[in-house]
Design an enzyme around this catalytic site. Sequence first.
Site, PDB file in Angstrom:
ATOM      1  N   LYS A 157     -19.497  -3.291 -10.657  1.00 33.94           N
ATOM      2  CA  LYS A 157     -19.085  -3.187 -11.998  1.00 33.94           C
ATOM      3  C   LYS A 157     -19.859  -1.731 -12.368  1.00 33.94           C
ATOM      4  O   LYS A 157     -19.097  -0.950 -13.196  1.00 33.94           O
ATOM      5  CB  LYS A 157     -19.508  -4.167 -13.018  1.00 33.94           C
ATOM      6  CG  LYS A 157     -18.855  -5.581 -12.658  1.00 33.94           C
ATOM      7  CD  LYS A 157     -19.404  -6.787 -13.084  1.00 33.94           C
ATOM      8  CE  LYS A 157     -18.868  -8.072 -12.750  1.00 33.94           C
ATOM      9  NZ  LYS A 157     -19.224  -9.380 -13.247  1.00 33.94           N
TER      10      LYS A 157
ATOM     11  N   GLN B 257     -23.917 -11.966 -16.246  1.00 38.28           N
ATOM     12  CA  GLN B 257     -23.697 -12.649 -14.948  1.00 38.28           C
ATOM     13  C   GLN B 257     -23.909 -13.600 -14.654  1.00 38.28           C
ATOM     14  O   GLN B 257     -25.132 -14.104 -14.847  1.00 38.28           O
ATOM     15  CB  GLN B 257     -24.416 -11.461 -14.049  1.00 38.28           C
ATOM     16  CG  GLN B 257     -23.733 -11.521 -12.595  1.00 38.28           C
ATOM     17  CD  GLN B 257     -22.381 -11.045 -12.676  1.00 38.28           C
ATOM     18  OE1 GLN B 257     -21.904 -10.031 -13.205  1.00 38.28           O
ATOM     19  NE2 GLN B 257     -21.721 -11.815 -11.578  1.00 38.28           N
TER      20      GLN B 257
ATOM     21  N   ASP C 287     -16.272 -10.192 -21.601  1.00 40.15           N
ATOM     22  CA  ASP C 287     -15.823 -11.202 -20.551  1.00 40.15           C
ATOM     23  C   ASP C 287     -14.919 -12.156 -21.321  1.00 40.15           C
ATOM     24  O   ASP C 287     -14.191 -12.921 -20.589  1.00 40.15           O
ATOM     25  CB  ASP C 287     -16.803 -11.976 -20.008  1.00 40.15           C
ATOM     26  CG  ASP C 287     -17.318 -11.379 -18.737  1.00 40.15           C
ATOM     27  OD1 ASP C 287     -16.336 -10.654 -18.090  1.00 40.15           O
ATOM     28  OD2 ASP C 287     -18.600 -11.556 -18.299  1.00 40.15           O
TER      29      ASP C 287
END
Length: 320
Positions: free
Chosen positions: A76, A120, A145
Site C-alpha cells: 500500500k 490494518q 476502507d
Amino acid sequence: MLSWAAHSLRLGATGCQGSWRSIATIISGNKTSKMVRERLKKEVEKMASQFSGFRPSLVVLQAGDRDDSNLYISTKLRAAAEIGIEAKHIRLPNTTTQEEVLQSIMSVNENPSVHGLIVQLPLDSVNHIDTDLVTNAVSPQKDVDGLSCINAGKLSRGDLSSCFIPCTPSGCMELIRQTGVSVVGKHAVVIGRSKIVGAPMHDLLLWNHATVTTCHSKTPDLPEQVGRADILVVGAGRAEMVRGEWVKEGAVVIDCGINHVPDETKASGKRVVGDVHYASASQRAGYITPVPGGVGPMTVAMLMENTVQSAQRFLLKSRR
Ligand code: NDP
C-alpha cells in the site's frame, strides 16, 4: 452476451493456465490496476498544481508485527508513493491496548491534513481489542476502507456517491466494467457475506441494477445457484470450491479467493489458488479473473482511488 470472437477482440487476452485450453477471456487485474493507478497519478498531479502542492494523505495504523500485514502495508505504501499520495505508517506495539488504538485513531481523525485512515486488520495485540469498535471509530469521512457502519449503511441504501465503497468489491466492479458486459438486469450471484467482501459486493451489484443472490455456508444448493449466474463473484476462502461444471456458459467469473495449497514443484512448497477451479471454469465462463493477478492488485488500486476521492471531497468542502 458477446460472441466468443468478440470476447477475444475486446480484451485480447485469451490464454492458458495448466494443461487445459482456456476459452474464457482473462480479465487482468494487473493491467486494470495499472490503468487506475496511472489515472490517479495524473489526478494527484493536477491537484498539486492547482492547489499549491496539495497532496492526498493516507495513514495506515497497525498494531503488532504480523508478517502478512507487513507485506500488505508495504504494498500500500509503495502504491501511494508511486501515485504521489503522502502515506504514513503508524505502528503500535503488540502490547497496545484498545484505548491506545482508539486514541491514535482520534488524533488522526482530528488532523485536517489527513484524508484517509485505515486500520490494518487483524489487529495483533496481546490485549483484547474489539475490531468493530475500532473500525467504527474511524471518521466516516476518512474511512477509505469503507468498513464503518456509516459507510456500510449508506452503501446498503444505495447512497453510492456519498460513501466509501470497500476496496475489494469496488475492484471487482471495475473488473466487471472492463469486460463491457452490462450489469443492469443481469442475475448476479455472490458467494460469501463477509463485511469486507461478500456483503458490500451484494449491495454494489444490487445498486448497479443486477438481481442478486447471495450464498453462504448454509446455502444448500450452491451448484444450482451458481448455474444461474450471469455474473459470479466468489469470496468464500475455500480453495477451488467452485467447479467449472457449475458455471453458466458465458458467465463473468470474478474470483476474490486467496488460498495457499501445497505444491511440491514450487521452491516455497506451496502456490496460491482462488476459490474457483480455474482450469475447468475457464472452459465455460465468458470472462474470468486469474489468481494471482486478478482481484488482488485491484484492492490496493481502489484504496488509492478512495484516498484521492476523499482528498477531492475535502478540497470541495474547504472551498465552500
Ligand atoms: P470470510 O471467512 O470472512 O467469509 C467467507 C464467506 O464465505 C462467509 O460468508 C461464509 O459463509 C462463506 N462460505 C464459506 N464456506 C462456504 C461454502 N462452503 N459455501 C458457501 N459459502 C461459504 O472471508 P473474506 O470475505 O474475508 O474473504 C473471502 C476470500 O477472499 C478469502 O479467500 C480471502 O483471502 C479473499 N480476500 C481477498 C482479498 C483481495 O484483495 N483479493 C481481500 C479480502 C479477502 P458464512 O457467513 O455462513 O460463514
